[in-house]
Design an enzyme around this catalytic site. Structure first.
Site, mmCIF file in Angstrom:
data_model
loop_
_atom_site.group_PDB
_atom_site.id
_atom_site.type_symbol
_atom_site.label_atom_id
_atom_site.label_comp_id
_atom_site.label_asym_id
_atom_site.label_seq_id
_atom_site.Cartn_x
_atom_site.Cartn_y
_atom_site.Cartn_z
ATOM 1 C CG ASP A 53 -52.662 72.213 16.654
ATOM 2 O OD1 ASP A 53 -53.526 73.098 16.728
ATOM 3 O OD2 ASP A 53 -51.974 71.846 17.628
ATOM 4 C CG ASP A 95 -46.462 72.348 17.023
ATOM 5 O OD1 ASP A 95 -45.771 73.388 16.897
ATOM 6 O OD2 ASP A 95 -47.636 72.279 16.609
#
Length: 231
Positions: A53, A95
């Site tokens: 990511d 997140d």
């Protein structure tokens, strides 16, 4: 590492340390452009063996030339991650890519209860990828559905977690080290740990330190690789 044109075309495995806020695709594009420019190539195959990511850092395996045929092999290898998650809150992406949407009290939580909850995620478990992920559903990436606000049923998958160590507590932040198999989403582990505690949790930082026998300490810093290609 051999730096000749022939070696890159024949096939190289490049270990690159992915910088924060870069996508894995951007790293591939950068490395491909540097190789093409260095050797005046019209085209060369470059691909990565397992995405990270944008908010994650650490080891990215890049394959060039004929080594791209081994990408699936590298993707299937076990991985090690370090990082931290925050208890007492959730975000839609699990997140820091999205804003906090719920908060929970954490005064009642302690190291023992958190460690006990973490043990339930070791072994072969079922996991749902985050809605903000590149997993495909009905021909579209899940994040495409998410950004349009569409409801979508996220498929469960079987994953393997070999080790889930909680290495430091500075509540509500908890540091961890995880060894896991292919297809594991660490964001989902953080989210699900929060749920197991009847609370919330999201991933604050993530770093991949190992893929199979490849380790991040042997990886090229992207700036150093650029200088090597220009020298």
């Amino acid at each position: 590492m051999d730096m000749s044109k022939e070696q890159f075309l024949e096939g190289q495995v490049l270990l690159i340390e992915k910088p924060l806020n870069w996508t894995s695709f951007q790293v591939v594009n950068k490395v491909r452009w540097l190789i093409r420019k260095r050797f005046d190539l019209k085209k060369i195959k470059v691909g990565h063996a397992g995405t990270l990511d944008p908010l994650a850092t650490g080891l990215l395996i890049l394959c060039t030339g004929k080594m791209t045929k081994r990408i699936a092999e590298f993707q299937g290898q076990d991985k090690t991650y370090t990082g931290s998650f925050v208890l007492g809150a959730t975000t839609p992406s699990a997140d820091l890519e999205t804003e906090i949407d719920q908060r929970f009290p954490t005064d009642h939580l302690n190291e023992d209860t958190i460690k006990e909850a973490a043990t339930s995620f070791v072994g072969e478990i079922q996991q749902q990828p985050p809605i903000f992920s590149a997993v495909k559903k009905d021909g579209k990436r899940l994040y495409e559905h998410a950004r349009k606000g569409e409801d979508v049923e996220i498929p469960w998958r079987t994953i393997q977690v070999h080790r889930f160590d909680l290495t430091h507590f500075n509540m509500p932040q908890v540091d961890f080290e995880i060894e896991c198999g292919k297809g594991t989403y660490i964001r989902s582990l953080a989210r699900d740990l929060g749920k197991a505690l009847d609370n919330g949790a999201y991933l604050q930082s993530l770093r991949r330190t190992r893929i199979g026998d490849f380790k991040v300490e042997n990886a090229w810093n992207l700036e150093d690789f650029e200088q090597k290609m220009k020298s």
